[in-house]
Design a protein around this motif. Structure first.
Motif, PDB file in Angstrom:
ATOM      1  N   LEU A 224      15.192  49.267  56.121  1.00 55.49           N
ATOM      2  CA  LEU A 224      16.328  48.346  56.206  1.00 55.49           C
ATOM      3  C   LEU A 224      16.689  47.801  54.831  1.00 55.49           C
ATOM      4  N   LEU A 225      15.687  47.431  54.037  1.00 56.48           N
ATOM      5  CA  LEU A 225      15.944  46.904  52.686  1.00 56.48           C
ATOM      6  C   LEU A 225      16.608  47.952  51.797  1.00 56.48           C
ATOM      7  N   ILE A 226      16.138  49.197  51.893  1.00 61.75           N
ATOM      8  CA  ILE A 226      16.724  50.269  51.078  1.00 61.75           C
ATOM      9  C   ILE A 226      18.152  50.533  51.509  1.00 61.75           C
ATOM     10  N   ALA A 227      18.423  50.455  52.806  1.00 60.93           N
ATOM     11  CA  ALA A 227      19.792  50.635  53.295  1.00 60.93           C
ATOM     12  C   ALA A 227      20.698  49.528  52.771  1.00 60.93           C
ATOM     13  N   ILE A 228      20.196  48.299  52.748  1.00 56.92           N
ATOM     14  CA  ILE A 228      20.989  47.173  52.239  1.00 56.92           C
ATOM     15  C   ILE A 228      21.265  47.342  50.749  1.00 56.92           C
ATOM     16  N   SER A 229      20.292  47.905  50.016  1.00 53.38           N
ATOM     17  CA  SER A 229      20.472  48.084  48.569  1.00 53.38           C
ATOM     18  C   SER A 229      21.606  49.052  48.248  1.00 53.38           C
ATOM     19  N   GLY A 230      21.956  49.915  49.199  1.00 54.96           N
ATOM     20  CA  GLY A 230      23.033  50.875  48.961  1.00 54.96           C
ATOM     21  C   GLY A 230      24.415  50.347  49.281  1.00 54.96           C
ATOM     22  N   ILE A 231      24.488  49.128  49.813  1.00 51.97           N
ATOM     23  CA  ILE A 231      25.784  48.540  50.142  1.00 51.97           C
ATOM     24  C   ILE A 231      26.441  48.025  48.870  1.00 51.97           C
ATOM     25  N   HIS A 232      27.669  48.392  48.651  1.00 55.52           N
ATOM     26  CA  HIS A 232      28.421  47.936  47.476  1.00 55.52           C
ATOM     27  C   HIS A 232      29.283  46.747  47.878  1.00 55.52           C
ATOM     28  N   PHE A 233      28.875  45.581  47.441  1.00 54.87           N
ATOM     29  CA  PHE A 233      29.629  44.382  47.749  1.00 54.87           C
ATOM     30  C   PHE A 233      30.806  44.255  46.807  1.00 54.87           C
ATOM     31  N   PRO A 234      31.966  43.828  47.301  1.00 52.75           N
ATOM     32  CA  PRO A 234      33.144  43.687  46.439  1.00 52.75           C
ATOM     33  C   PRO A 234      32.939  42.581  45.405  1.00 52.75           C
ATOM     34  N   LYS A 235      33.380  42.863  44.196  1.00 51.27           N
ATOM     35  CA  LYS A 235      33.254  41.871  43.137  1.00 51.27           C
ATOM     36  C   LYS A 235      34.420  40.888  43.193  1.00 51.27           C
ATOM     37  N   ILE A 236      34.093  39.645  43.024  1.00 56.28           N
ATOM     38  CA  ILE A 236      35.109  38.591  43.047  1.00 56.28           C
ATOM     39  C   ILE A 236      35.687  38.454  41.650  1.00 56.28           C
ATOM     40  N   LYS A 237      36.982  38.731  41.521  1.00 61.23           N
ATOM     41  CA  LYS A 237      37.658  38.644  40.232  1.00 61.23           C
ATOM     42  C   LYS A 237      38.429  37.333  40.146  1.00 61.23           C
ATOM     43  N   THR A 238      38.243  36.646  39.078  1.00 62.12           N
ATOM     44  CA  THR A 238      38.973  35.388  38.858  1.00 62.12           C
ATOM     45  C   THR A 238      40.207  35.660  38.014  1.00 62.12           C
ATOM     46  N   LYS A 239      41.328  35.146  38.454  1.00 58.87           N
ATOM     47  CA  LYS A 239      42.576  35.335  37.715  1.00 58.87           C
ATOM     48  C   LYS A 239      42.645  34.360  36.547  1.00 58.87           C
ATOM     49  N   THR A 240      42.970  34.880  35.362  1.00 63.58           N
ATOM     50  CA  THR A 240      43.117  34.019  34.190  1.00 63.58           C
ATOM     51  C   THR A 240      44.532  33.469  34.156  1.00 63.58           C
ATOM     52  N   GLU A 241      44.627  32.203  33.902  1.00 64.00           N
ATOM     53  CA  GLU A 241      45.932  31.563  33.867  1.00 64.00           C
ATOM     54  C   GLU A 241      46.702  32.006  32.629  1.00 64.00           C
ATOM     55  N   GLU A 242      47.944  32.386  32.840  1.00 64.64           N
ATOM     56  CA  GLU A 242      48.788  32.807  31.721  1.00 64.64           C
ATOM     57  C   GLU A 242      49.240  31.579  30.924  1.00 64.64           C
TER      58      GLU A 242
END
Length: 232
Positions: free
Chosen positions: A204-222
């Motif tokens: 189960l742990l190895i299966a979880i390690s293969g999950i690619h979680f989406p990266k949270i991108k912060t928008k820079t203020e113009e």
């Protein structure tokens, strides 16, 4: 290099594999796979013992893969004795099945160490070959857990189908015959079950390690630069 989250999961998986290795070794060494109560049938029949008197003819037995002991109660008090499965008693048991149980657990020990090494490898770096990566770690954990399950299942078959406890209780008993009143799986048996569960957790742990979680991108203020800002 693997990420911090992946490192943590594989480090935990390697620890669990090593613990599983220790558990199997300990389980094989402890002579407490099965305990039970044995009735001296011959002695009870000789005196026509009734229910209150049967207590004097009920003894105990315990055994593991290599040794054990029993308390014989045949009306004259308890007599304790110890025995070893090898080399003499195994001839009276289902030799092939008993040896298979030991072999299954020995193979499980080997694969537990291999899975430990593979998990350490994946915690340190990302292997170039797929078989050395999570796929390989999954394979070795599956094999280790599978062989533990085979060993535990074979032991249950020896007890329930081949009457292992009764055969051991009556070994070299020429005068008295013992019947089994109660059987209980004990510490070593459940330790092996825990070892198989540990490898399932690793999968189960190895299966979880293969999950690619989406990266949270912060928008820079113009930054809007006006003519007034330039003047100042």
């Amino acid at each position: 290099m693997p990420g911090c989250f992946k490192k943590t999961l594989f480090a935990l998986a390697s620890l669990i594999s090593f613990v599983s290795f220790i558990l199997i070794v300990v389980a094989m060494g402890i002579p407490k796979w099965m305990t039970g109560k044995i009735l001296c049938k011959t002695g009870a029949d000789l005196v026509n013992a009734t229910d209150p008197e049967l207590v004097k003819f009920i003894g105990e037995i315990y055994y593991g893969l290599f040794r054990g002991g029993k308390v014989r109660q045949c009306g004259l008090g308890g007599r304790r004795s110890k025995f070893t499965i090898f080399p003499h008693m195994v001839k009276k048991l289902n030799t092939g099945l008993h040896v298979m149980i030991i072999l299954f657990l020995c193979v499980a020990i080997f694969f537990s160490l291999v899975s430990f090494g593979f998990c350490i490898l994946n915690a340190i770096k990302v292997p170039y070959r797929a078989i050395n990566g999570p796929a390989g770690a999954c394979l070795w954990n599956f094999l280790a857990g599978g062989f533990v399950v085979l060993g535990v299942t074979s032991f249950m078959a020896a007890v329930k189908l081949h009457h292992l406890t009764e055969r051991i209780a009556n070994f070299r008993e020429n005068v008295f015959r013992f019947v089994i009143l109660e059987e209980r799986f004990e510490d070593s048996f459940w330790i092996c079950v825990a070892s198989a569960t540990a490898h399932a957790v690793n999968l189960l742990l190895i299966a979880i390690s293969g999950i690619h979680f989406p990266k949270i991108k912060t928008k820079t203020e113009e930054v809007n630069v006006t003519a007034e800002d330039i003047m100042y």
